[in-house]
Design a protein around this motif. Structure first.
Motif, PDB file in Angstrom:
ATOM      1  N   VAL A   1     132.112  77.293 -35.123  1.00  0.00           N
ATOM      2  CA  VAL A   1     132.386  76.070 -35.877  1.00  0.00           C
ATOM      3  C   VAL A   1     133.696  76.271 -36.627  1.00  0.00           C
ATOM      4  O   VAL A   1     134.200  77.382 -36.742  1.00  0.00           O
ATOM      5  CB  VAL A   1     131.250  75.706 -36.864  1.00  0.00           C
ATOM      6  N   SER A   2     134.232  75.202 -37.184  1.00  0.00           N
ATOM      7  CA  SER A   2     135.504  75.291 -37.890  1.00  0.00           C
ATOM      8  C   SER A   2     135.347  75.888 -39.289  1.00  0.00           C
ATOM      9  O   SER A   2     134.248  75.900 -39.860  1.00  0.00           O
ATOM     10  CB  SER A   2     136.129  73.903 -38.011  1.00  0.00           C
ATOM     11  N   ARG A   3     136.461  76.358 -39.820  1.00  0.00           N
ATOM     12  CA  ARG A   3     136.479  76.845 -41.190  1.00  0.00           C
ATOM     13  C   ARG A   3     136.093  75.710 -42.141  1.00  0.00           C
ATOM     14  O   ARG A   3     135.403  75.919 -43.133  1.00  0.00           O
ATOM     15  CB  ARG A   3     137.878  77.369 -41.547  1.00  0.00           C
ATOM     16  N   GLN A   4     136.532  74.489 -41.808  1.00  0.00           N
ATOM     17  CA  GLN A   4     136.216  73.339 -42.642  1.00  0.00           C
ATOM     18  C   GLN A   4     134.711  73.076 -42.685  1.00  0.00           C
ATOM     19  O   GLN A   4     134.177  72.683 -43.724  1.00  0.00           O
ATOM     20  CB  GLN A   4     136.956  72.095 -42.135  1.00  0.00           C
ATOM     21  N   ALA A   5     134.026  73.298 -41.571  1.00  0.00           N
ATOM     22  CA  ALA A   5     132.573  73.128 -41.541  1.00  0.00           C
ATOM     23  C   ALA A   5     131.896  74.139 -42.463  1.00  0.00           C
ATOM     24  O   ALA A   5     130.966  73.797 -43.202  1.00  0.00           O
ATOM     25  CB  ALA A   5     132.039  73.262 -40.123  1.00  0.00           C
ATOM     26  N   ILE A   6     132.371  75.382 -42.427  1.00  0.00           N
ATOM     27  CA  ILE A   6     131.812  76.414 -43.308  1.00  0.00           C
ATOM     28  C   ILE A   6     132.054  76.034 -44.763  1.00  0.00           C
ATOM     29  O   ILE A   6     131.153  76.119 -45.606  1.00  0.00           O
ATOM     30  CB  ILE A   6     132.420  77.801 -42.996  1.00  0.00           C
ATOM     31  N   ASN A   7     133.258  75.586 -45.082  1.00  0.00           N
ATOM     32  CA  ASN A   7     133.582  75.176 -46.435  1.00  0.00           C
ATOM     33  C   ASN A   7     132.667  74.048 -46.899  1.00  0.00           C
ATOM     34  O   ASN A   7     132.145  74.078 -48.026  1.00  0.00           O
ATOM     35  CB  ASN A   7     135.054  74.741 -46.503  1.00  0.00           C
ATOM     36  N   ALA A   8     132.443  73.056 -46.057  1.00  0.00           N
ATOM     37  CA  ALA A   8     131.584  71.923 -46.414  1.00  0.00           C
ATOM     38  C   ALA A   8     130.143  72.366 -46.641  1.00  0.00           C
ATOM     39  O   ALA A   8     129.475  71.886 -47.565  1.00  0.00           O
ATOM     40  CB  ALA A   8     131.656  70.847 -45.332  1.00  0.00           C
ATOM     41  N   ILE A   9     129.648  73.281 -45.822  1.00  0.00           N
ATOM     42  CA  ILE A   9     128.281  73.795 -45.994  1.00  0.00           C
ATOM     43  C   ILE A   9     128.179  74.565 -47.302  1.00  0.00           C
ATOM     44  O   ILE A   9     127.247  74.379 -48.081  1.00  0.00           O
ATOM     45  CB  ILE A   9     127.870  74.669 -44.791  1.00  0.00           C
ATOM     46  N   GLU A  10     129.159  75.439 -47.562  1.00  0.00           N
ATOM     47  CA  GLU A  10     129.127  76.245 -48.778  1.00  0.00           C
ATOM     48  C   GLU A  10     129.209  75.394 -50.047  1.00  0.00           C
ATOM     49  O   GLU A  10     128.634  75.752 -51.067  1.00  0.00           O
ATOM     50  CB  GLU A  10     130.277  77.256 -48.771  1.00  0.00           C
TER      51      GLU A  10
ATOM     52  N   SER B   1     120.744  73.525 -51.278  1.00  0.00           N
ATOM     53  CA  SER B   1     121.291  74.748 -51.845  1.00  0.00           C
ATOM     54  C   SER B   1     121.395  75.799 -50.733  1.00  0.00           C
ATOM     55  O   SER B   1     120.537  75.878 -49.868  1.00  0.00           O
ATOM     56  CB  SER B   1     120.355  75.238 -52.947  1.00  0.00           C
ATOM     57  N   THR B   2     122.458  76.574 -50.777  1.00  0.00           N
ATOM     58  CA  THR B   2     122.674  77.555 -49.723  1.00  0.00           C
ATOM     59  C   THR B   2     123.219  78.866 -50.269  1.00  0.00           C
ATOM     60  O   THR B   2     123.940  78.873 -51.271  1.00  0.00           O
ATOM     61  CB  THR B   2     123.643  76.992 -48.653  1.00  0.00           C
ATOM     62  N   ARG B   3     122.867  79.942 -49.605  1.00  0.00           N
ATOM     63  CA  ARG B   3     123.382  81.272 -49.957  1.00  0.00           C
ATOM     64  C   ARG B   3     124.491  81.709 -48.990  1.00  0.00           C
ATOM     65  O   ARG B   3     124.894  82.863 -49.011  1.00  0.00           O
ATOM     66  CB  ARG B   3     122.247  82.295 -49.884  1.00  0.00           C
ATOM     67  N   VAL B   4     125.001  80.796 -48.191  1.00  0.00           N
ATOM     68  CA  VAL B   4     125.969  81.166 -47.159  1.00  0.00           C
ATOM     69  C   VAL B   4     127.187  81.848 -47.771  1.00  0.00           C
ATOM     70  O   VAL B   4     127.631  82.894 -47.282  1.00  0.00           O
ATOM     71  CB  VAL B   4     126.381  79.940 -46.306  1.00  0.00           C
ATOM     72  N   ARG B   5     127.739  81.285 -48.843  1.00  0.00           N
ATOM     73  CA  ARG B   5     128.933  81.885 -49.452  1.00  0.00           C
ATOM     74  C   ARG B   5     128.657  83.324 -49.895  1.00  0.00           C
ATOM     75  O   ARG B   5     129.429  84.228 -49.603  1.00  0.00           O
ATOM     76  CB  ARG B   5     129.417  81.059 -50.636  1.00  0.00           C
ATOM     77  N   ASP B   6     127.547  83.534 -50.605  1.00  0.00           N
ATOM     78  CA  ASP B   6     127.225  84.881 -51.088  1.00  0.00           C
ATOM     79  C   ASP B   6     127.055  85.856 -49.926  1.00  0.00           C
ATOM     80  O   ASP B   6     127.560  86.991 -49.977  1.00  0.00           O
ATOM     81  CB  ASP B   6     125.954  84.868 -51.933  1.00  0.00           C
ATOM     82  N   LEU B   7     126.343  85.431 -48.903  1.00  0.00           N
ATOM     83  CA  LEU B   7     126.124  86.302 -47.746  1.00  0.00           C
ATOM     84  C   LEU B   7     127.431  86.597 -47.021  1.00  0.00           C
ATOM     85  O   LEU B   7     127.666  87.734 -46.577  1.00  0.00           O
ATOM     86  CB  LEU B   7     125.117  85.659 -46.793  1.00  0.00           C
ATOM     87  N   ARG B   8     128.292  85.602 -46.918  1.00  0.00           N
ATOM     88  CA  ARG B   8     129.597  85.793 -46.269  1.00  0.00           C
ATOM     89  C   ARG B   8     130.442  86.779 -47.072  1.00  0.00           C
ATOM     90  O   ARG B   8     131.036  87.710 -46.516  1.00  0.00           O
ATOM     91  CB  ARG B   8     130.306  84.441 -46.154  1.00  0.00           C
ATOM     92  N   LEU B   9     130.482  86.602 -48.393  1.00  0.00           N
ATOM     93  CA  LEU B   9     131.296  87.473 -49.236  1.00  0.00           C
ATOM     94  C   LEU B   9     130.774  88.912 -49.256  1.00  0.00           C
ATOM     95  O   LEU B   9     131.576  89.850 -49.331  1.00  0.00           O
ATOM     96  CB  LEU B   9     131.378  86.906 -50.658  1.00  0.00           C
ATOM     97  N   GLU B  10     129.452  89.081 -49.176  1.00  0.00           N
ATOM     98  CA  GLU B  10     128.876  90.437 -49.105  1.00  0.00           C
ATOM     99  C   GLU B  10     129.420  91.198 -47.903  1.00  0.00           C
ATOM    100  O   GLU B  10     129.521  92.421 -47.929  1.00  0.00           O
ATOM    101  CB  GLU B  10     127.354  90.366 -49.000  1.00  0.00           C
ATOM    102  N   ARG B  11     129.747  90.475 -46.855  1.00  0.00           N
ATOM    103  CA  ARG B  11     130.260  91.089 -45.623  1.00  0.00           C
ATOM    104  C   ARG B  11     131.784  91.068 -45.554  1.00  0.00           C
ATOM    105  O   ARG B  11     132.363  91.502 -44.579  1.00  0.00           O
ATOM    106  CB  ARG B  11     129.661  90.376 -44.412  1.00  0.00           C
ATOM    107  N   ALA B  12     132.420  90.553 -46.597  1.00  0.00           N
ATOM    108  CA  ALA B  12     133.881  90.460 -46.686  1.00  0.00           C
ATOM    109  C   ALA B  12     134.478  89.660 -45.528  1.00  0.00           C
ATOM    110  O   ALA B  12     135.537  90.003 -45.011  1.00  0.00           O
ATOM    111  CB  ALA B  12     134.503  91.857 -46.777  1.00  0.00           C
ATOM    112  N   TRP B  13     133.780  88.592 -45.139  1.00  0.00           N
ATOM    113  CA  TRP B  13     134.274  87.706 -44.090  1.00  0.00           C
ATOM    114  C   TRP B  13     134.940  86.508 -44.740  1.00  0.00           C
ATOM    115  O   TRP B  13     134.468  85.998 -45.755  1.00  0.00           O
ATOM    116  CB  TRP B  13     133.137  87.186 -43.214  1.00  0.00           C
ATOM    117  N   SER B  14     136.009  86.043 -44.133  1.00  0.00           N
ATOM    118  CA  SER B  14     136.619  84.786 -44.568  1.00  0.00           C
ATOM    119  C   SER B  14     135.801  83.635 -43.993  1.00  0.00           C
ATOM    120  O   SER B  14     134.969  83.832 -43.099  1.00  0.00           O
ATOM    121  CB  SER B  14     138.065  84.695 -44.072  1.00  0.00           C
TER     122      SER B  14
END
Length: 64
Positions: free
Chosen positions: A25-34, A2-15
């Motif tokens: 790292v790639s956007r795809q790596a972030i997507n896979a982690i989230e 389980s990860t909070r990466v998406r929530d933390l990213r969205l709090e900062r308004a980052w894509s």
């Protein structure tokens, strides 16, 4: 994992692409982690924690 990466990213308004650039790292790596499809390496997990200024445990949890 389980990860909070998406929530933390969205709090900062980052894509996903912006977060990926900040972590080298790639956007795809972030997507896979989230989406729980990939667990980050230990070094990437610590880079994510440093970027968000939180302990690793506050971002990543093992499921019960």
């Amino acid at each position: 994992m389980s990860t909070r990466v998406r929530d933390l990213r969205l709090e900062r308004a980052w894509s996903q692409a912006e977060l990926g650039e900040r972590l080298a790292v790639s956007r795809q790596a972030i997507n896979a982690i989230e989406n729980g499809k990939h667990d980050p390496s230990l070094s990437l997990a610590f880079r994510i924690a440093r970027l968000f200024e939180l302990p690793v445990e506050a971002i990543f949890e093992q499921p019960p």
